[in-house]
Scaffold this active site. Structure first.
Site, PDB file in Angstrom:
ATOM      1  N   SER A 131       0.836  -1.201   0.000  1.00  8.33           N
ATOM      2  CA  SER A 131       0.000   0.000   0.000  1.00  8.33           C
ATOM      3  C   SER A 131       0.879   1.263   0.000  1.00  8.33           C
ATOM      4  O   SER A 131       1.646   1.464  -0.936  1.00  8.33           O
ATOM      5  CB  SER A 131      -0.961  -0.032   1.190  1.00  8.33           C
ATOM      6  OG  SER A 131      -1.974   0.926   1.043  1.00  8.33           O
ATOM      7  N   ASP A 155     -10.198  -4.799  -4.782  1.00 11.97           N
ATOM      8  CA  ASP A 155      -9.652  -3.787  -3.876  1.00 11.97           C
ATOM      9  C   ASP A 155     -10.462  -2.510  -4.066  1.00 11.97           C
ATOM     10  O   ASP A 155     -10.277  -1.784  -5.041  1.00 11.97           O
ATOM     11  CB  ASP A 155      -8.172  -3.541  -4.202  1.00 11.97           C
ATOM     12  CG  ASP A 155      -7.500  -2.601  -3.211  1.00 11.97           C
ATOM     13  OD1 ASP A 155      -8.215  -1.920  -2.449  1.00 11.97           O
ATOM     14  OD2 ASP A 155      -6.258  -2.564  -3.201  1.00 11.97           O
ATOM     15  N   HIS A 202      -7.929  -5.333  -0.559  1.00  9.26           N
ATOM     16  CA  HIS A 202      -6.762  -4.454  -0.458  1.00  9.26           C
ATOM     17  C   HIS A 202      -5.626  -5.086   0.338  1.00  9.26           C
ATOM     18  O   HIS A 202      -4.456  -4.941  -0.017  1.00  9.26           O
ATOM     19  CB  HIS A 202      -7.154  -3.120   0.185  1.00  9.26           C
ATOM     20  CG  HIS A 202      -6.005  -2.166   0.324  1.00  9.26           C
ATOM     21  ND1 HIS A 202      -5.298  -1.689  -0.754  1.00  9.26           N
ATOM     22  CD2 HIS A 202      -5.416  -1.614   1.432  1.00  9.26           C
ATOM     23  CE1 HIS A 202      -4.335  -0.888  -0.329  1.00  9.26           C
ATOM     24  NE2 HIS A 202      -4.382  -0.826   0.982  1.00  9.26           N
TER      25      HIS A 202
END
Length: 248
Positions: free
Chosen positions: A102, A199, A229
């Site tokens: 991320s 996601d 995610h």
């Protein structure tokens, strides 16, 4: 002999905690996500992989994250980037496979650009470059903008978090200095992105758009069917570890 170390180091006035495995090169350098902890599912899975394979490994908590000191609300993307570079330089040797999750994918891209000779490969899991602009600033309500302009802070709830964190206008302004949009990123290592098709926090378009701006010996995007995610389900972790191991 392989040794596992837990330690602390001061960077920019904050005491950061880290875990290190001494082993063979190339090692793995892990960068976690926004408001995450180094000992999450992906960090633990990579730690176990490197122990089994006799590879060096390093992970740490950014300031204001996990067990590290520092004020989260006073930190910035630039500060966390600086911490990543400092920890990388002080505590890793030889070639490294940089794995970013991320926000860590954003930091990993910047690190790979500035430490080209040391990065064997880059593996990004649901990378979120420019998330401060695309997912926060552009979606601010008029009321949130008013609060920020007045010097206040607004709450946001990161994916998987139980409590909100608070950000300021200064945080968003500083992040603009590190945006990758509109830039060509020249890397000297293979780049492999993994992104969940489901996601809804950081859409796969982030990976598609980012890869278009990268010049590298090899680039790949792997869309994970049904993946969210976090990509922390056992079947997702197995895929991540296989892709990292392929670069050993």
């Amino acid at each position: 002999m392989k040794r596992t170390l837990k330690g602390k180091m001061e960077v920019g006035g904050a005491v950061l905690e880290y875990d290190k495995i001494e082993g063979e090169s190339p090692g793995v350098f892990f960068l976690g996500g926004f408001n995450s902890c180094r000992a999450g599912e992906k960090g633990n899975a990579l730690y176990d992989l490197c122990e089994r394979e006799g590879r060096s490994f390093l992970r740490f908590d950014y300031s204001g994250h996990g067990c590290s000191g520092g004020d989260f609300s006073a930190s910035t993307i630039g500060k966390w980037k600086s911490e990543a570079l400092t920890v990388f330089d002080r505590f890793t040797e030889g070639e490294q496979i940089v794995v970013g999750s991320s926000m860590g994918g954003w930091l990993a891209l910047m690190l790979a650009s500035e430490r080209r000779e040391r990065v064997r490969a880059l593996v990004a899991v649901a990378p979120a470059p420019d998330f401060t602009e695309e997912l926060i600033r552009k979606k601010l309500t008029p009321e949130a903008r008013r609060i920020l302009e007045g010097g206040g802070r607004i709450p946001i709830l990161p994916d998987g978090a139980k409590e909100p964190v608070f950000i300021s206008r200064e945080f968003l302004e500083e992040a603009r200095e590190h945006l990758l949009a509109g830039k060509t990123l020249e890397l000297s290592c293979p780049v492999h992105f993994l992104h969940g098709q489901c996601d809804f926090h950081v859409p796969p378009e982030f990976s598609i758009r980012t890869l278009r701006s990268i010049t590298a010996p090899e680039t790949a995007l792997e869309l994970i069917k049904g993946g969210d995610h976090r990509l922390s389900r056992p079947e997702n972790l197995r895929v991540i570890l296989e892709r990292v191991k392929a670069f050993f």
